[in-house]
Design an enzyme around this catalytic site. Structure first.
Site, PDB file in Angstrom:
ATOM      1  N   ASP A   8      69.973  75.776  71.965  1.00 53.79           N
ATOM      2  CA  ASP A   8      71.353  75.777  71.482  1.00 53.79           C
ATOM      3  C   ASP A   8      71.923  74.409  71.836  1.00 53.79           C
ATOM      4  OD1 ASP A   8      73.898  76.555  70.562  1.00 53.79           O
ATOM      5  OD2 ASP A   8      74.478  77.185  72.580  1.00 53.79           O
ATOM      6  N   GLU A  69      69.339  75.972  66.792  1.00 51.97           N
ATOM      7  CA  GLU A  69      70.502  76.365  66.004  1.00 51.97           C
ATOM      8  C   GLU A  69      70.996  75.183  65.189  1.00 51.97           C
ATOM      9  OE1 GLU A  69      74.826  77.805  67.223  1.00 51.97           O
ATOM     10  OE2 GLU A  69      73.263  79.220  67.834  1.00 51.97           O
ATOM     11  N   ASP A 141      75.554  79.563  76.602  1.00 51.08           N
ATOM     12  CA  ASP A 141      74.564  78.620  76.067  1.00 51.08           C
ATOM     13  C   ASP A 141      73.147  79.178  76.168  1.00 51.08           C
ATOM     14  OD1 ASP A 141      76.464  76.524  75.521  1.00 51.08           O
ATOM     15  OD2 ASP A 141      76.563  76.221  77.678  1.00 51.08           O
TER      16      ASP A 141
END
Length: 174
Positions: A8, A69, A141
């Site tokens: 992420d 992501e 996160d």
């Protein structure tokens, strides 16, 4: 056994999540942590730290595949650009080690884990905890990174069943 690294990306903190997938498709938690980038000097030094930190993590945990992501455009164009730079540094760390990178939008991850693309972070954290049998509250996160890894594991399994690549499998899942 396949090991998946989920990322992420962030310009201040990048979430890292690693899972193992067995032959039956069961997920097992291996590691999660934030890669802290603040306090590393100017922005270019943070990108360097991200590149080096991910490289060290890849050498330590030896993932087979990586899921990251995609950037979404929020309210601030400047923030989106910084996030794009961080994402680029993360992808460079991965491809420099000849690992395949698979990209998923946040809405795709939420859809895969919670069943709706508009799910909130608490719902994602909750589902990650359930799916990986984790106790306690996950940092956002790390939860997002694990969620990206889980999403890729599901898409990967679908692709194998259908005999197609992961991008084709995701297109059929929607």
């Amino acid at each position: 056994m396949t090991r998946i690294l989920g990322i992420d990306p962030g310009s201040q903190r990048t979430g890292i999540g690693i899972i193992d997938i067995d032959e039956d498709g069961r997920s097992r938690h291996v590691h999660h942590a934030p890669l802290m980038l603040l306090g590393e000097g100017d922005f270019s030094q943070r990108l360097k730290r991200l590149l080096q930190g991910l490289g060290e993590l890849i050498e330590t945990y030896r993932p087979d595949e990586v899921a990251i992501e995609r950037v979404f455009m929020g309210k601030s164009a400047a923030s989106a650009l910084k996030l794009g730079h961080a994402r680029g540094a993360a992808i460079c760390a991965v491809v420099m080690r000849d690992l395949p990178v698979h990209e998923y939008a946040a809405t795709e991850v939420k859809l895969a884990l919670v069943g709706k693309g508009g799910a909130d972070k608490v719902q994602v954290q909750h589902m990650v905890g359930i799916m990986l049998n984790l106790k306690g509250k996950l940092q956002p996160d790390a939860a997002d990174a694990l969620a990206v890894a889980i999403t890729h594991a599901h898409v990967r399994a679908t692709a194998q069943r259908l005999g197609v690549n992961t991008q084709q499998a995701w297109s059929r899942k929607k």
